[in-house]
Write a protein that holds these residues in place. Structure first.
Motif, mmCIF file in Angstrom:
data_model
loop_
_atom_site.group_PDB
_atom_site.id
_atom_site.type_symbol
_atom_site.label_atom_id
_atom_site.label_comp_id
_atom_site.label_asym_id
_atom_site.label_seq_id
_atom_site.Cartn_x
_atom_site.Cartn_y
_atom_site.Cartn_z
ATOM 1 N N TRP A 264 0.804 -1.290 -0.134
ATOM 2 C CA TRP A 264 -0.033 -0.063 0.048
ATOM 3 C C TRP A 264 0.903 1.284 0.072
ATOM 4 N N LEU A 268 0.765 4.189 -2.753
ATOM 5 C CA LEU A 268 0.649 5.565 -2.509
ATOM 6 C C LEU A 268 1.839 6.433 -3.084
ATOM 7 N N LEU A 297 -10.336 -1.005 0.098
ATOM 8 C CA LEU A 297 -10.248 0.099 1.186
ATOM 9 C C LEU A 297 -11.254 0.289 1.823
ATOM 10 N N ILE A 302 -8.397 1.442 6.597
ATOM 11 C CA ILE A 302 -7.907 2.853 6.582
ATOM 12 C C ILE A 302 -7.725 3.311 8.091
ATOM 13 N N LEU A 308 -4.236 6.246 3.561
ATOM 14 C CA LEU A 308 -5.140 5.661 2.473
ATOM 15 C C LEU A 308 -6.320 6.544 2.134
#
Length: 435
Positions: A264, A268, A297, A302, A308
């Motif tokens: 992740w 990002l 998600l 999160i 995120l």
């Protein structure tokens, strides 16, 4: 390690020819890497890895390590299969070959420890392109593994912890190589994430290579979707962490692992950077792949990685817009050279190199084997190994927590005298080498 010894080891690091892999000079290089690797892990756990980082940068050794990493990778793909097919190859011990297989794991582990630092990424210079290609190859293999194949290939297999005097069939060596390949690929994932942390410090064409040549965002989506480091077995969720598979309790199944976090964070870095958004091709296929991330998600995810939220907003925007195609910049593109250079230099010589190594590196006499075993015993000092161990030692026979150790070689652990006696016939050849 004392600072002076650490500096001496870093200074001594040098590249080697493919033909010399497994020889005495190469084994010394492997010892240096192994000592630095263990030193790096212990220093990082204490927050004191700055000295090692400075030494590797000041002596320009990161390109050397990357070159060695790719050299051993090529050896595994081109020469190791030839070795396994040679009919007249019956070594007294396969441990020298196992050391070569393990060398790649040692280097990638060392790079994972130090690549967290920006100056390391900068010191790689143009060889960072070769490292990006290496990570792409490893992640492609990782994404290609089905969950079922990952579980069946990795769960039962345990790489040997000590040299064996009895010959191991080539099939067993290949199985050990597959187990290591999985763990090496996971380390490559961490290294790639650290590279994406330093996008501003990379050569001009590195970003283009990650985004358009290799399409790493879509490859990372595949890893999120299939998650090769987790599997279901007998109705229980198992995840691979800290070198082993373990059952995840139901209340912790939504918990993000370190590997999940690396994927992740890399996404990002690659998708939310303005420069990346300018260069990436958001065509129909890429867009549809990226939008798959929305299903993963969840609020639970999160909560564990608040950044995120930005990813969620970006994907919502992407779903209703068609970003402009990237402008074609007229630039001279750098290309990685290490892989191609080694292949061109040794093309057509794979069998000759394998036969040379069988004769000069992988058929040691008993005396040479004993000498090498003593050197390894010094490299892997007991204090160092115990400091690196994530948990208490287990009995070699029954797996219970062990408090007794073989007094001769001090390499195997047992919970009782009965287990030690039961294991003696199997342990004796290795014990004779180590003692």
């Amino acid at each position: 390690l004392p600072p002076a010894e650490a500096e001496a080891l870093v200074r001594a690091l040098q590249g080697s020819e493919l033909r010399d892999i497994g020889g005495q000079g190469w084994l010394r290089q492997h010892e240096y890497v192994e000592k630095l690797n263990m030193h790096g892990i212990l220093s990082a756990s204490a927050g004191q890895e700055q000295l090692l980082t400075e030494l590797l940068v000041s002596h320009a050794k990161i390109p050397v390590l990357i070159g060695e990493l790719i050299s051993v990778e090529i050896w595994k793909h081109k020469i190791f299969p030839v070795l396994c097919r040679l009919q007249d190859f019956e070594p007294r011990s396969t441990f020298p070959i196992y050391v070569v297989l393990h060398h790649e794991a040692s280097i990638i582990n060392l790079l994972e420890t130090v690549f967290f630092h920006k100056e390391i990424c900068e010191s790689a210079e143009d060889s960072i392109l070769d490292l990006i290609d290496y990570c792409h190859r490893k992640l492609t293999l990782l994404a290609a593994r089905s969950t079922a194949a990952a579980a069946s290939a990795e769960l039962p297999a345990e790489p040997p912890a000590s040299p064996s005097a009895a010959p191991v069939p080539p099939q067993e060596l290949q199985k050990q190589a597959e187990v290591m390949e999985f763990e090496i690929s996971l380390k490559a994932l961490s290294v790639l994430r650290f590279i994406t942390d330093q996008l501003d410090s990379l050569p001009l064409s590195a970003l283009t290579r990650m985004l358009n040549t290799h399409n790493l965002p879509c490859l990372l989506v595949e890893l999120v979707e299939h998650c090769p480091w987790s599997c279901w077995e007998a109705g229980k969720l198992k995840k691979f962490e800290n070198g082993t598979w373990h059952v995840v309790p139901p209340e912790e199944q939504g918990k993000m692992t370190k590997l999940d976090g690396q994927v992740w964070l890399a996404l990002l870095n690659l998708l939310l950077s303005p420069e990346c958004q300018r260069k990436y091709r958001f065509d129909g296929f890429n867009k549809s792949q990226l939008l798959k991330l929305r299903a993963f998600l969840t609020d639970v995810l999160i909560d564990q990685l608040p950044n995120l939220v930005e990813m969620q907003r970006f994907l919502s925007y992407l779903a209703v817009t068609d970003p402009a195609p990237p402008k074609k910049d007229l630039i001279l593109e750098q290309v990685p050279v290490i892989w191609d250079h080694i292949l061109k230099k040794n093309s057509g010589k794979w069998e000759a190199i394998a036969k040379h190594q069988v004769k000069h590196a992988f058929s040691p006499t008993d005396e040479e084997l004993k000498l090498q075993a003593r050197r390894w015993a010094q490299t892997y000092s007991l204090d160092m190994m115990e400091a690196l161990a994530p948990e208490k030692p287990r009995c070699r026979v029954c797996g219970a927590e062990a408090a007794k150790r073989c007094s001769r070689c001090r390499n195997e652990w047992y919970c009782s005298r009965a287990c030690q006696v039961q294991h003696w016939q199997k342990h004796k050849p290795a014990c004779d080498l180590m003692a």
